[in-house]
Write a protein that holds these residues in place. Sequence first.
Motif, PDB file in Angstrom:
ATOM      1  N   GLN A   1      33.331 -15.413 -20.186  1.00 47.97           N
ATOM      2  CA  GLN A   1      32.204 -14.348 -20.382  1.00 47.97           C
ATOM      3  C   GLN A   1      32.538 -13.933 -21.724  1.00 47.97           C
ATOM      4  O   GLN A   1      31.324 -13.486 -22.387  1.00 47.97           O
ATOM      5  CB  GLN A   1      32.486 -13.208 -19.444  1.00 47.97           C
ATOM      6  CG  GLN A   1      32.184 -13.490 -17.989  1.00 47.97           C
ATOM      7  CD  GLN A   1      30.764 -13.955 -17.807  1.00 47.97           C
ATOM      8  OE1 GLN A   1      29.787 -13.616 -18.567  1.00 47.97           O
ATOM      9  NE2 GLN A   1      30.493 -14.760 -16.799  1.00 47.97           N
ATOM     10  N   GLY A   2      33.637 -13.707 -22.345  1.00 47.43           N
ATOM     11  CA  GLY A   2      33.930 -13.187 -23.694  1.00 47.43           C
ATOM     12  C   GLY A   2      33.393 -14.317 -24.527  1.00 47.43           C
ATOM     13  O   GLY A   2      32.570 -13.985 -25.669  1.00 47.43           O
ATOM     14  N   ALA A   3      33.657 -15.465 -24.414  1.00 52.69           N
ATOM     15  CA  ALA A   3      33.151 -16.685 -25.348  1.00 52.69           C
ATOM     16  C   ALA A   3      31.575 -16.556 -25.178  1.00 52.69           C
ATOM     17  O   ALA A   3      31.055 -16.749 -26.414  1.00 52.69           O
ATOM     18  CB  ALA A   3      33.797 -17.792 -24.882  1.00 52.69           C
ATOM     19  N   GLY A   4      31.125 -16.317 -23.996  1.00 53.68           N
ATOM     20  CA  GLY A   4      29.736 -16.179 -24.015  1.00 53.68           C
ATOM     21  C   GLY A   4      29.020 -15.221 -24.792  1.00 53.68           C
ATOM     22  O   GLY A   4      27.726 -15.317 -25.593  1.00 53.68           O
ATOM     23  N   ASN A   5      29.482 -14.061 -24.704  1.00 54.80           N
ATOM     24  CA  ASN A   5      29.005 -12.956 -25.490  1.00 54.80           C
ATOM     25  C   ASN A   5      29.151 -12.943 -26.860  1.00 54.80           C
ATOM     26  O   ASN A   5      28.261 -12.520 -27.780  1.00 54.80           O
ATOM     27  CB  ASN A   5      29.554 -11.614 -24.959  1.00 54.80           C
ATOM     28  CG  ASN A   5      28.877 -11.252 -23.794  1.00 54.80           C
ATOM     29  OD1 ASN A   5      27.879 -11.143 -23.367  1.00 54.80           O
ATOM     30  ND2 ASN A   5      29.686 -10.642 -22.621  1.00 54.80           N
ATOM     31  N   ILE A   6      30.135 -13.567 -27.322  1.00 56.68           N
ATOM     32  CA  ILE A   6      30.385 -13.945 -28.710  1.00 56.68           C
ATOM     33  C   ILE A   6      29.285 -14.840 -29.260  1.00 56.68           C
ATOM     34  O   ILE A   6      28.561 -14.572 -30.187  1.00 56.68           O
ATOM     35  CB  ILE A   6      31.687 -14.722 -29.211  1.00 56.68           C
ATOM     36  CG1 ILE A   6      32.937 -13.481 -28.851  1.00 56.68           C
ATOM     37  CG2 ILE A   6      31.912 -14.988 -30.547  1.00 56.68           C
ATOM     38  CD1 ILE A   6      34.183 -14.011 -29.046  1.00 56.68           C
ATOM     39  N   VAL A   7      29.189 -16.156 -28.590  1.00 58.09           N
ATOM     40  CA  VAL A   7      28.022 -16.906 -28.997  1.00 58.09           C
ATOM     41  C   VAL A   7      26.554 -16.469 -28.898  1.00 58.09           C
ATOM     42  O   VAL A   7      25.702 -16.454 -29.811  1.00 58.09           O
ATOM     43  CB  VAL A   7      28.011 -17.996 -28.085  1.00 58.09           C
ATOM     44  CG1 VAL A   7      26.827 -19.105 -28.285  1.00 58.09           C
ATOM     45  CG2 VAL A   7      29.231 -18.837 -28.263  1.00 58.09           C
ATOM     46  N   ALA A   8      26.350 -15.373 -27.874  1.00 56.12           N
ATOM     47  CA  ALA A   8      25.208 -14.795 -27.553  1.00 56.12           C
ATOM     48  C   ALA A   8      24.987 -13.882 -28.698  1.00 56.12           C
ATOM     49  O   ALA A   8      23.665 -13.787 -29.312  1.00 56.12           O
ATOM     50  CB  ALA A   8      24.954 -14.065 -26.365  1.00 56.12           C
ATOM     51  N   GLY A   9      25.813 -12.963 -29.186  1.00 56.01           N
ATOM     52  CA  GLY A   9      25.643 -12.261 -30.293  1.00 56.01           C
ATOM     53  C   GLY A   9      25.501 -12.897 -31.585  1.00 56.01           C
ATOM     54  O   GLY A   9      24.612 -12.307 -32.408  1.00 56.01           O
ATOM     55  N   LEU A  10      26.100 -13.812 -31.751  1.00 55.03           N
ATOM     56  CA  LEU A  10      25.973 -14.576 -33.054  1.00 55.03           C
ATOM     57  C   LEU A  10      24.542 -15.114 -33.205  1.00 55.03           C
ATOM     58  O   LEU A  10      23.844 -15.439 -34.229  1.00 55.03           O
ATOM     59  CB  LEU A  10      26.832 -15.753 -33.156  1.00 55.03           C
ATOM     60  CG  LEU A  10      28.267 -15.210 -33.408  1.00 55.03           C
ATOM     61  CD1 LEU A  10      29.393 -16.517 -33.594  1.00 55.03           C
ATOM     62  CD2 LEU A  10      28.464 -14.544 -34.794  1.00 55.03           C
ATOM     63  N   LEU A  11      23.939 -15.797 -31.941  1.00 58.26           N
ATOM     64  CA  LEU A  11      22.718 -16.234 -32.078  1.00 58.26           C
ATOM     65  C   LEU A  11      21.424 -15.507 -31.620  1.00 58.26           C
ATOM     66  O   LEU A  11      20.297 -15.717 -31.692  1.00 58.26           O
ATOM     67  CB  LEU A  11      22.599 -17.233 -30.858  1.00 58.26           C
ATOM     68  CG  LEU A  11      23.345 -18.551 -31.106  1.00 58.26           C
ATOM     69  CD1 LEU A  11      23.526 -19.469 -30.017  1.00 58.26           C
ATOM     70  CD2 LEU A  11      23.317 -19.344 -32.408  1.00 58.26           C
ATOM     71  N   GLY A  12      21.678 -14.238 -31.573  1.00 62.84           N
ATOM     72  CA  GLY A  12      20.651 -13.047 -31.226  1.00 62.84           C
ATOM     73  C   GLY A  12      20.268 -12.837 -29.742  1.00 62.84           C
ATOM     74  O   GLY A  12      18.957 -12.605 -29.484  1.00 62.84           O
ATOM     75  N   GLY A  13      21.195 -13.126 -28.849  1.00 64.01           N
ATOM     76  CA  GLY A  13      20.912 -12.761 -27.675  1.00 64.01           C
ATOM     77  C   GLY A  13      21.286 -11.391 -26.960  1.00 64.01           C
ATOM     78  O   GLY A  13      21.917 -10.668 -28.123  1.00 64.01           O
ATOM     79  N   ILE A  14      21.253 -11.042 -25.956  1.00 65.18           N
ATOM     80  CA  ILE A  14      21.706  -9.814 -25.294  1.00 65.18           C
ATOM     81  C   ILE A  14      22.817 -10.146 -24.473  1.00 65.18           C
ATOM     82  O   ILE A  14      23.228 -11.249 -24.030  1.00 65.18           O
ATOM     83  CB  ILE A  14      20.363  -9.099 -24.453  1.00 65.18           C
ATOM     84  CG1 ILE A  14      19.849 -10.062 -23.394  1.00 65.18           C
ATOM     85  CG2 ILE A  14      19.234  -8.595 -25.349  1.00 65.18           C
ATOM     86  CD1 ILE A  14      18.898  -9.400 -22.493  1.00 65.18           C
ATOM     87  N   PRO A  15      23.615  -8.954 -24.006  1.00 63.54           N
ATOM     88  CA  PRO A  15      24.738  -9.260 -23.103  1.00 63.54           C
ATOM     89  C   PRO A  15      24.784 -10.095 -21.907  1.00 63.54           C
ATOM     90  O   PRO A  15      23.573 -10.073 -21.210  1.00 63.54           O
ATOM     91  CB  PRO A  15      25.275  -7.857 -22.971  1.00 63.54           C
ATOM     92  CG  PRO A  15      24.518  -7.075 -23.954  1.00 63.54           C
ATOM     93  CD  PRO A  15      23.315  -7.580 -24.088  1.00 63.54           C
ATOM     94  N   ILE A  16      25.807 -10.841 -21.703  1.00 59.00           N
ATOM     95  CA  ILE A  16      25.817 -11.735 -20.424  1.00 59.00           C
ATOM     96  C   ILE A  16      26.830 -11.256 -19.663  1.00 59.00           C
ATOM     97  O   ILE A  16      27.900 -10.641 -19.881  1.00 59.00           O
ATOM     98  CB  ILE A  16      26.241 -13.362 -21.205  1.00 59.00           C
ATOM     99  CG1 ILE A  16      25.104 -13.722 -21.982  1.00 59.00           C
ATOM    100  CG2 ILE A  16      26.501 -14.160 -19.848  1.00 59.00           C
ATOM    101  CD1 ILE A  16      25.560 -14.973 -22.719  1.00 59.00           C
ATOM    102  N   SER A  17      26.780 -11.589 -18.379  1.00 57.10           N
ATOM    103  CA  SER A  17      27.540 -11.351 -17.295  1.00 57.10           C
ATOM    104  C   SER A  17      27.216 -12.315 -15.888  1.00 57.10           C
ATOM    105  O   SER A  17      26.195 -12.986 -15.856  1.00 57.10           O
ATOM    106  CB  SER A  17      27.584  -9.837 -16.648  1.00 57.10           C
ATOM    107  OG  SER A  17      26.410  -9.684 -15.897  1.00 57.10           O
ATOM    108  N   SER A  18      28.171 -12.361 -15.182  1.00 60.43           N
ATOM    109  CA  SER A  18      27.724 -13.075 -13.899  1.00 60.43           C
ATOM    110  C   SER A  18      26.690 -12.282 -13.123  1.00 60.43           C
ATOM    111  O   SER A  18      26.755 -11.105 -13.039  1.00 60.43           O
ATOM    112  CB  SER A  18      29.102 -13.187 -13.126  1.00 60.43           C
ATOM    113  OG  SER A  18      28.702 -13.946 -11.835  1.00 60.43           O
ATOM    114  N   VAL A  19      25.775 -12.940 -12.866  1.00 61.50           N
ATOM    115  CA  VAL A  19      24.691 -12.396 -11.889  1.00 61.50           C
ATOM    116  C   VAL A  19      24.251 -12.905 -10.566  1.00 61.50           C
ATOM    117  O   VAL A  19      24.245 -13.972 -10.319  1.00 61.50           O
ATOM    118  CB  VAL A  19      23.291 -12.512 -12.891  1.00 61.50           C
ATOM    119  CG1 VAL A  19      21.926 -11.862 -12.505  1.00 61.50           C
ATOM    120  CG2 VAL A  19      23.623 -12.175 -14.306  1.00 61.50           C
ATOM    121  N   ILE A  20      24.511 -11.899  -9.833  1.00 64.69           N
ATOM    122  CA  ILE A  20      24.404 -12.124  -8.332  1.00 64.69           C
ATOM    123  C   ILE A  20      23.160 -12.768  -7.903  1.00 64.69           C
ATOM    124  O   ILE A  20      23.154 -13.653  -6.973  1.00 64.69           O
ATOM    125  CB  ILE A  20      24.648 -11.148  -7.445  1.00 64.69           C
ATOM    126  CG1 ILE A  20      25.085 -11.468  -6.161  1.00 64.69           C
ATOM    127  CG2 ILE A  20      23.577  -9.936  -7.513  1.00 64.69           C
ATOM    128  CD1 ILE A  20      26.460 -12.220  -5.746  1.00 64.69           C
TER     129      ILE A  20
END
Length: 735
Positions: free
Chosen positions: A296-315
Amino acid sequence: MFSRSTFTADLTAGAVVFLVALPLCLGVALTSGTPLVSGLVAGIVGGIVVGALSGSHTSVSGPSAALTAVIVAQLAALGSFESFLLALVVAGLIQIGLGLLRAGFLAEYVPSSVIKGLLAAIGVILVLKQIPHVVGLDDDPQGDMAFEQPDGDNTFTELGDSLFQFHTGAALVGLSSVAVLLLWDRVPRLKKSIVPAPLVVVLWGVGLRLVLDRVGGTWSIGANHLVQVPIAENFSAPVGLLDSPDFSQWLNPRVYTAGLMVALVASLESLLNLEAVDKIDPQRRNSPANRELLAQGAGNIVAGLLGGIPISSVIVRSSVNVNAGGQTKLAAVVHGVLLLVSVALLPTWLNMIPLACLAAILLVTGTKLANPALVKQMFFEGRYQFFPFAATVAAIVLTDLLIGVLIGLAVSIGFILNSNFRRPIRRFVEKHLGENVTHLELANQVSFLNRAALTKALDSVPRGGQLLLDAQTTDYIDPDVLDLIRDYVQKTAPARGIEVSLLGFLPTYDLEDRIQYLDHATRELQSSLTPARVLQILKDGNERFRAGRRLTRDLSRQVHVTAQRQHPLAVVLNCMDSRSPAELIFDAGIGDIFGVRVAGNGLSDEVLGSLEYGCAVAGAKLILVMGHTRCGAVTAAVQSAATDGQAPKPSGTEHVECILRDIQQSIDLDQCRALDGAAEAKRDEFVDDVARAHVLRTAARIDRESEPLRGLVREGRIAIVAAMYDIGNGAITFL
């Protein structure tokens, strides 16, 4: 991830999750007040990056509705989306740090009742939120799962509006899609087909929408009831829509505050969802929590660099994945790849999909999560499970996921504290050989909340009595409670003439284990007891044995104090059968009884000598001849008698004949021979009758053949008693 046996299932599941995730990504971005493309970026990164790095087989990550409030608050605090993207990169770094510190263990402390409540609540929310979309009321974005909506309505008012403001064409698409999904689940041939029902529903929805557009009028479905993916002018145009972090704000403390807030909320949600998804995984696999934090940390770093919003596991996405048959994390990656390719190349085609058919997929998924059978199961598990479960469901539905889980945790902790407060100790009275002992068994955790209850229990011990404080199952005792115990042991108890025994206290508590009460037979006790009283002691011991309430004994102390002398209370002559150990059956301590064991309770000069020694020399007050049901020696004697001695002796025996002849003195030969061809139950009953007669005969022979013992009986100094032990239920019948 590339197993040949699961490849097709994962591919189709990924396609289904993609169709559901697409409007949800757009809806979360719209509700958060961020560019629509930021939600799509988060979905793509959540699928490809997090999906590839995660250790979960079924969890799907992406933008979460639970993070909407956090995004809105931090955007307002930072003033620009670019600064927020920098905070998102910081959040990703913090999550990686939490993963390296192995903080994933925190999820293990969430009670299962709360996790099950989370799943049921998400199911309820999906049903309530998707019903308006199923009938074409699309004022609220499909990704908004909060109770209070941006348009001023809430979940319930929106549901009420859908009864009067539905769109005819969209409602036909939505309701027919629900019917197709339900039918697909109930027809075995369709359910087992390689074509998943959600894909069929999407194609059905697109086709029906085209037909309705030709009909026109109120049946025509407009763009506001369809998926609305931004359409770029050329292939490279989407890249130009992406925002970048404002690294000039790296000294702004608000960036780090926002990053910490996003990291904590996103991590908590991911861990909770990971636990929940593992519970609905058909294979019940356990996902590594620490690895999930790293992913999740790696995903949020990439999302932040590419202009995305926060990521988490979604039920929501994860449960759709499980219901669609996803078996490995390939499904999550496929869903991310499809988002990337379709948004870049196929936006026009995607915008032909009615929201109503996608809502139908989510609605049916919700009914599976909010299963009435789950509610029934939790109800019958008792209030300590049901009330935290119900509180979690209600709180999540009326607030949001994180607040609801925290409320559920609070209720669960409240029940734990209440239980601990009301029953910090278990009080009962043990009847030992010398006197009654008040036994106070401390709980696993004894906090300052238990001080009043413990004080009351200590005050209830009668003056001059015996008290046992038992901490054998206790892991923690509050310092205030320890002070109370020390003061009672050192001052209060001596002043009241109470002898305090301690058991199980840790060395760090400065309370040494000791047994003060009499828990073994002594000369004084032996001399003071009558045969009738000894018999009652054995009866009481058997009752404790059957009830599983054995006396608390210090066996090592008994070994020490009986090493030089013994003063047994009774002599027990019983069979050598391994299922009839007298010391256990009568809950006796070391040195309490003499044991004479011989196959079939047979009587010989050696046995008589042992009985005479036990009573005339050692001072025992009772001889108990104890037979038992289903006795092997008696069974062999009956078989031999029934065949006039022609039955083969047990293999490997030479001297067993004398035992069988002795038992056969108690057999009615006519009844025995009449058993030929009888049912097994009838033969077993006859064997037990013979064992009972043999025990009575042996007791009578002891009195007849031993002059010393007969004299002790006549003087009332000993008694000879016969009994039968039932190996089926542990009960003794005194004959």
